[in-house]
Motif scaffolding. Structure first.
Motif, mmCIF file in Angstrom:
data_model
loop_
_atom_site.group_PDB
_atom_site.id
_atom_site.type_symbol
_atom_site.label_atom_id
_atom_site.label_comp_id
_atom_site.label_asym_id
_atom_site.label_seq_id
_atom_site.Cartn_x
_atom_site.Cartn_y
_atom_site.Cartn_z
ATOM 1 N N GLY A 8 0.947 -1.136 0.051
ATOM 2 C CA GLY A 8 -0.127 0.100 -0.123
ATOM 3 C C GLY A 8 0.912 1.084 -0.130
ATOM 4 O O GLY A 8 0.538 2.145 -0.724
ATOM 5 N N GLY A 9 1.834 1.364 0.960
ATOM 6 C CA GLY A 9 2.733 2.371 0.899
ATOM 7 C C GLY A 9 3.552 2.636 -0.484
ATOM 8 O O GLY A 9 3.641 3.764 -0.889
ATOM 9 N N VAL A 10 3.719 1.486 -1.112
ATOM 10 C CA VAL A 10 4.717 1.743 -2.526
ATOM 11 C C VAL A 10 3.861 2.215 -3.323
ATOM 12 O O VAL A 10 4.160 3.282 -4.327
ATOM 13 C CB VAL A 10 5.096 0.347 -2.925
ATOM 14 N N ALA A 11 2.454 1.698 -3.548
ATOM 15 C CA ALA A 11 1.483 2.451 -4.388
ATOM 16 C C ALA A 11 1.496 3.862 -4.242
ATOM 17 O O ALA A 11 1.121 4.559 -5.173
ATOM 18 C CB ALA A 11 0.072 1.662 -4.265
ATOM 19 N N MET A 12 0.985 4.254 -2.981
ATOM 20 C CA MET A 12 0.840 5.569 -2.735
ATOM 21 C C MET A 12 1.920 6.502 -3.021
ATOM 22 O O MET A 12 1.820 7.607 -3.594
ATOM 23 C CB MET A 12 0.448 5.593 -1.055
ATOM 24 N N VAL A 13 3.227 6.167 -2.732
ATOM 25 C CA VAL A 13 4.394 6.871 -3.168
ATOM 26 C C VAL A 13 4.333 6.992 -4.806
ATOM 27 O O VAL A 13 4.610 8.072 -5.104
ATOM 28 C CB VAL A 13 5.832 6.308 -2.521
ATOM 29 N N LEU A 14 4.453 5.950 -5.303
ATOM 30 C CA LEU A 14 4.338 5.925 -6.952
ATOM 31 C C LEU A 14 3.347 6.909 -7.496
ATOM 32 O O LEU A 14 3.551 7.631 -8.320
ATOM 33 C CB LEU A 14 4.449 4.498 -7.401
ATOM 34 N N LEU A 15 2.138 6.749 -6.879
ATOM 35 C CA LEU A 15 1.107 7.739 -7.362
ATOM 36 C C LEU A 15 1.007 9.000 -6.827
ATOM 37 O O LEU A 15 0.062 9.819 -7.206
ATOM 38 C CB LEU A 15 -0.357 6.858 -7.217
ATOM 39 N N ARG A 16 1.643 9.097 -5.896
ATOM 40 C CA ARG A 16 1.984 10.473 -5.150
ATOM 41 C C ARG A 16 0.741 10.746 -4.382
ATOM 42 O O ARG A 16 -0.033 12.162 -4.523
ATOM 43 C CB ARG A 16 2.473 11.595 -6.233
ATOM 44 N N LEU A 17 0.127 9.753 -3.790
ATOM 45 C CA LEU A 17 -1.147 9.919 -3.069
ATOM 46 C C LEU A 17 -0.786 9.966 -1.539
ATOM 47 O O LEU A 17 -0.293 9.128 -1.092
ATOM 48 C CB LEU A 17 -2.020 8.852 -3.583
ATOM 49 N N LYS A 18 -1.249 11.026 -0.902
ATOM 50 C CA LYS A 18 -1.031 11.341 0.689
ATOM 51 C C LYS A 18 0.806 10.717 0.887
ATOM 52 O O LYS A 18 0.911 9.662 1.803
ATOM 53 C CB LYS A 18 -1.992 10.446 1.425
#
Length: 270
Positions: free
Chosen positions: A80-90
């Motif tokens: 989940g953290g990886v996805a958020m960093v790559l998508l620049r979400l929160k």
């Protein structure tokens, strides 16, 4: 002395030219490399669910439920953290989650008592701080054209801490042996580490460290050459992706610069 200065000047020009040509893809590549170790470890939790759960149960005697919960938290938190960093979400929240995962694993795997693993985790924290620093933009001021000092100061210290912690990765790669090749590696690596730490000619020294670290990584941690049934494959893969994350931290330094607390920044004021 003049020849040395000319050489450094030409090398910096090459570094600037590379940065100009890659400025649109470099931040994305840096973030991808930065989170690669979390992505790989998250997948490991998925594909080795039973093995990881049994290891935690045997190591801590915590029972089936807590061991399974540990694996689940690592799996969901990291992917989940990886996805958020790559998508620049929160990104702030994502970095906080990944930071918590690093601390959790440091305790759970008893990394505190293994200097090499501890240093690598510290370097990983440094890389995460650089991700956080990238998201810190200068806030709006009451006066047009005047930046907000609070936000800028926060970014400056995040980048300073990130630079210092990245150095721990290189300490784990140095081998103090008497061979001429090892002595040369120690000297070159140590000089580049100091330059990155103090923020002097940061783009050039970071580029050189990226090349040096990638060459070592592919040579020392060639996990793909080890048969899948051997435990060594997992150890090498873990080291490979942790090193790749630190490479991502260096690429981030190349992309956004060393920050205000650095010799490069102070040279502009001289």
């Amino acid at each position: 002395m003049t020849t040395q200065n000319e050489f450094l000047s030409k090398a910096e020009d090459v570094a600037d030219e590379v940065l100009r040509k890659t400025k649109h893809i470099l931040p994305h590549l840096a973030r991808f490399c930065l989170v690669s170790t979390f992505f790989e470890d998250g997948l490991r939790m998925w594909f080795q669910w039973n093995e990881q759960r049994e290891y935690m149960d045997i190591s801590w005697g915590c029972g089936w439920f807590l061991a399974a919960l540990f694996v689940f938290v690592n799996l969901v938190g990291q992917l989940g953290g990886v996805a958020m960093v790559l998508l620049r979400l929160k990104v702030d929240i994502a970095v906080g989650v990944l930071f918590a995962i690093v601390l959790l694993q440091t305790v759970a795997y008893q990394i505190l008592w293994d200097a090499q693993f501890l240093f690598r985790n510290l370097a990983l924290i440094g890389a995460l701080l650089l991700v956080l620093a990238e998201t810190r933009v200068e806030g709006k001021s009451l006066f047009a054209g005047v930046p907000s000092l609070g936000e800028n100061k926060q970014k400056t210290y995040l980048m300073l801490a990130g630079r210092i912690l990245l150095v721990f990765m290189f300490l784990t790669l140095l081998r103090f042996e008497a061979s001429p090749l090892q002595i040369i590696q120690i000297i070159i690596g140590s000089v580049l580490m100091v330059l990155v730490t103090i923020g002097y000619k940061t783009k050039l020294s970071s580029m050189l460290l990226v090349m040096w670290l990638m060459a070592l990584n592919f040579y020392v941690n060639a996990w793909w050459s080890v048969p899948a049934y051997k435990p060594m494959r997992d150890f090498l893969k873990y080291d490979f992706f942790q090193t790749l994350s630190v490479v991502g931290g260096l690429l981030m330094l190349i992309s956004i610069g060393p920050g205000g607390v650095s010799m490069d920044e102070h040279k502009k004021e001289w």
